[in-house]
Each structure stands twice: as C-alpha cells, then as structure tokens.
Write a protein that holds these residues in place. Structure first.
Motif, mmCIF file in Angstrom:
data_model
loop_
_atom_site.group_PDB
_atom_site.id
_atom_site.type_symbol
_atom_site.label_atom_id
_atom_site.label_comp_id
_atom_site.label_asym_id
_atom_site.label_seq_id
_atom_site.Cartn_x
_atom_site.Cartn_y
_atom_site.Cartn_z
ATOM 1 N N GLU A 129 5.099 6.480 4.170
ATOM 2 C CA GLU A 129 4.431 7.436 5.213
ATOM 3 C C GLU A 129 3.817 8.431 4.382
ATOM 4 O OE1 GLU A 129 6.192 8.675 9.116
ATOM 5 O OE2 GLU A 129 7.883 7.956 7.930
ATOM 6 N N ILE A 134 -0.022 10.731 4.955
ATOM 7 C CA ILE A 134 -0.131 12.357 5.198
ATOM 8 C C ILE A 134 -0.650 12.986 4.263
ATOM 9 C CG2 ILE A 134 2.105 13.235 4.934
ATOM 10 C CD1 ILE A 134 0.330 13.427 8.128
ATOM 11 N N ARG A 170 -4.220 12.978 4.581
ATOM 12 C CA ARG A 170 -4.965 13.775 5.680
ATOM 13 C C ARG A 170 -4.926 15.102 5.398
ATOM 14 N NH1 ARG A 170 -7.910 12.388 9.686
ATOM 15 N NH2 ARG A 170 -6.899 12.818 11.447
ATOM 16 N N ASP A 223 -2.922 16.449 12.575
ATOM 17 C CA ASP A 223 -2.040 15.354 12.282
ATOM 18 C C ASP A 223 -0.919 15.783 11.201
ATOM 19 O OD1 ASP A 223 -3.430 13.772 13.967
ATOM 20 O OD2 ASP A 223 -4.518 12.520 12.591
ATOM 21 N N TRP A 262 2.911 15.468 12.198
ATOM 22 C CA TRP A 262 4.158 14.910 11.406
ATOM 23 C C TRP A 262 5.145 15.792 10.900
ATOM 24 C CZ3 TRP A 262 6.463 14.313 6.930
ATOM 25 C CH2 TRP A 262 7.117 12.866 6.650
ATOM 26 N N LYS A 271 7.477 16.329 13.651
ATOM 27 C CA LYS A 271 8.257 15.328 14.107
ATOM 28 C C LYS A 271 9.564 15.001 13.027
ATOM 29 C CE LYS A 271 7.728 10.247 14.124
ATOM 30 N NZ LYS A 271 6.761 8.928 13.708
ATOM 31 N N HIS A 272 9.264 15.451 11.723
ATOM 32 C CA HIS A 272 10.330 15.152 10.684
ATOM 33 C C HIS A 272 11.188 16.691 10.478
ATOM 34 C CE1 HIS A 272 9.309 11.196 9.645
ATOM 35 N NE2 HIS A 272 7.917 11.409 9.842
#
Length: 449
Positions: A225, A229, A232, A254, A258, A261-262
C-alpha cells in the motif's frame, strides 16, 4: 489560506508503514519484516513509529546484528529532525555493527543516515562529506540499490544548494542504477525524487506531472500500500504547484482518507487545513467548512493550538461566504491574528467585500498590506544578514589563507636560515679539516728531513 505545511518528509527514506499486530494464531513477523512494515509510512507517522521502535528495543539482543543495524538505521531516520543527538548515536551504533561484520554496505548506509542529520542542521558541507564517503564505500560493494539511494541524496543536496540541473543529473543517474538493481521499491524512490527535482526547475511543472504518472504506474506494480499512497502524496504537492487545483485536492483527499483509515493522525489536521484552503480557493465553501471543523477537532485533540486557530480562521471565512457573517466574524476575531499571514488576511478582506462590508474590508486589506511589507522587510533583513555572514566567512577564509601563507613563508625563511647556518658550519668544518691535513703534512715533511 493556501499554506503548504507538509513538504517532503524524509525525502531520502524508503517508503514503508505501520501495521496492526498479527491476529491470534498467526506467526509474529520476523524482525526484518517488522522493521520493513514500520518503515513504510514512518515519514507520515513518526511519533507512532518511534513508540513502536521503543517497544522493540528490549528484543534487540535476540536479533541478528544485521537486523540490529536496520533497527538503528530506521531509528535514526525517524528522529533525525527532532532528536538529532539520538539520530547520530543510532547512526554510530549502525556503523559499529558494520565494522564488526566487515560489511561496507552497512557502514555506507550509516554514513548516509548521518548525512541527513547534518543536512537538517544546515551544515551542507559536512552532509556532502558523509554522502561522498558513503558513495566511495558503496562503489566497492556492487550494491546498486544502495548506490541509487546515495546518488539520490547527493542530487537532493545539490538541489538544496540551488543547483537544480546538476541535482537532476544525479537523480537521473540514480534512476538508472535503481533500474539496474531490479528492486521495485528502490526504483519507486528514485522516480519520486526525480518528480520532485523536475518540479523544482523553472517551467518544470508539466514534466513533473508526467513523472508523477510514471511514479503512479510503478507504485501500482508493487504489492504494497505504501508506494501508492506516497505517489498520491507527491501528486498533491506537484499538481498544486502546477495550478491543477482539482487534481491536487483529490490526491490530498485520498492521502487523508488513507491515514484516517490506518489511524495515522499526526499530520491529518495540517493536511485538512490545506484541503480547506484549496476548497476556499475553488469556492467550495461547504467543503471548506467541513474540513476546517474536522481539522480544528483533530488539532485540539492533539494539543496543537496553532493549527486549531488556523482552522478556526478558515472556518470563519467559510461561514461568511455561506451567509453567516456574524458567526464568521466572531470565529475570526477570536483567533490570534499574529499567526495569520498577509495572504490569509487578504482572503478575509475579500470575504468581507463579498458580503458588502466594504469599509471593514478596506481596513483588513490595509492590515494585510502592512503585514506583507513587514514580512518583506523581515525577509530583506534575513537576506542581508545571510550576505553579511557569507562576507564575514569569506573574510575569515581570506585571513586564514593569509596566515597560512605567512606561516609557509616563515617556515621557508626558517629552512633557508637553517640551511645557511648548516652551510657555514660545513665550510668551517672543511676548513678545519684542511688545516689539520696541512699541519699533518708539514709534520710529516719535517720528520722526513
């Protein structure tokens, strides 16, 4: 207010990230795998990474020396901006292990880690010295991935010193070495550095955006991942510089999603301030209000009062544009105006003018102009001071050269004088020898008679 808070975190550090502990019944990751996981997004979650590294420290004695060296390298990379003494100690521990294993690659990497510390201190000559030492060692190893990282750092150092073209040449060479290494993450790192290098050149934004497309394609080929990212993240910065606001906003959105989310929230409030800035710029006032309030909550939770106030300032501007003028002005007037820059004040003035408060708008414009002039004066003073410091250093260098030349001249005269005295002594010695020989000859002739 169109600030760019978050820029180029750990540009020479490979992309890697934090993960949750393994589920019940699963084998714990090896030290090497765990360190790779921690490295993946250490540049965006430094505090979390540091906490995890401290938890791992009691286990170090059970690890192989190579894994210990990797631990110290990551530790140095995580704290080199905030705890420079600790970063240097970690690099020294890494170097010691390299010498114990007689591994030039580990020693070279430790020198590279040390260079990052001196670069943040502004000691570019010292940083360049360590990079060069690392390069010389790496050239003996045949480790092209390591060579690529070192050459990338050398290029970035050139760029920091204003040598953009030369820096890009170094980084292009690093891209070639990374391709030769066959290591996808190393290739990604070099391509990312190339995109930033292009973006730093005058008129290089479009080329940089093309480089971002290449970077994203490389990230998509890596089964992690992290690279995606990070691509981005770079896309946000470069697209914003190129004036492609929609693309920049989407990319940063984005990244924020992310991170949320983490549960990597360290940098999120600052990024949300930037998202609010871009939303104001694109006249998406509802989104600006949402982002401002979210960033304020996050900043207050983290105890970051400055970001909380900047968020509230953006919130006030959004409220004014949305027709809630009194609430907007109240929010802004509660902020410490000293931390607000001229550009942000100008945006406030435009908002006041938009709702018909023209007299107040003119007053705020005047404040913005004064702040801009003050900032220009302060910058001029800084520039003047830097020039004076450079001139003082040049004069000291000239004085040192004069002293060295005088010392050389003094030594030359001392040597000449010593040689002259030696010559005199030699002549005197030869003269005595001649007199002795003549005396002996005379005595010999007298006895012969």
């Amino acid at each position: 207010m169109f600030r760019k808070f978050v820029r180029l975190f750990g540009v020479s550090i490979l992309a890697t990230g934090l993960i949750q502990p393994p589920a019940m019944g699963q084998d714990a990751p090896t030290p090497r795998a765990r360190l790779a996981q921690l490295r993946e997004f250490s540049y965006l979650a430094r505090n979390n990474t540091l906490a995890e590294l401290r938890k791992l420290k009691p286990q170090l004695g059970q690890w192989s020396q190579r894994d210990q060296a990797s631990y110290y390298s990551l530790l140095s990379n995580v704290v080199f901006r905030s705890e420079r003494a600790s970063a240097l100690q970690a690099a020294e521990a890494e170097e010691l292990i390299g010498h114990q294993l007689d591994d030039d690659a580990i020693v070279a990497n430790s020198l590279l880690d040390r260079s990052y510390v001196y670069s943040t201190l502004g000691e570019q000559e010292t940083a360049a010295k360590y990079v060069e030492q690392a390069r010389q060692l790496a050239d003996q190893t045949g480790d092209t991935a390591l060579q690529a990282r070192i050459i990338t750092t050398a290029g970035q150092n050139e760029i920091r010193q204003g040598n953009g073209r030369k820096g890009l040449e170094y980084i292009d060479h690093a891209v070639a070495l990374a391709d030769k290494s066959g290591q996808a993450v190393t290739q990604f790192m070099a391509l990312r550095a190339r995109a930033y290098a292009l973006n730093g050149l005058a008129g290089g934004s479009q080329e940089a955006l093309k480089a971002i497309d290449v970077l994203k394609a490389k990230a998509a080929s890596i089964p992690l991942e992290g690279p995606a990212i990070r691509a981005r993240y770079a896309e946000w910065q470069i697209a914003e510089d190129a004036g492609q606001l929609a693309r920049a906003k989407e990319a940063l959105g984005d990244v924020v999603a992310w991170l949320q989310k983490h549960h990597m929230l360290e940098e999120v409030p600052e990024m949300q301030v930037t998202l609010a800035d871009m939303s104001l710029k694109s006249q998406d006032y509802k989104q600006a209000l949402v982002m401002s309030r979210e960033s304020k909550r996050g900043a207050l939770a983290a105890g970051n009062s400055e970001i909380a106030e900047l968020s509230q300032f953006n919130e006030g501007i959004a409220l004014i544009y949305l027709g809630q003028t009194d609430a907007g002005r109240e929010a802004i007037e509660a902020v410490n105006i000293e931390i607000i820059d001229a550009e942000a004040l100008s945006e406030y003035a435009r908002a006041l003018d938009y709702v018909g408060l023209k007299e107040l708008a003119l007053q705020v414009y005047a404040s913005a102009t004064r702040k801009s002039l003050d900032a220009g004066t302060a910058q001029a003073q800084v520039t003047k001071k830097n020039r004076e410091d450079e001139e003082l250093l040049r004069q000291k260098d000239e004085e040192a050269k004069d002293l060295r030349n005088q010392e050389k001249l003094r030594r030359a005269w001392s040597v000449a004088a010593a040689l002259a005295v030696l010559g005199v002594l030699l002549v005197a010695f030869m003269y005595r020898q001649l007199r002795t020989a003549r005396s002996r000859l005379k005595n010999f002739n007298s006895s012969a008679e």
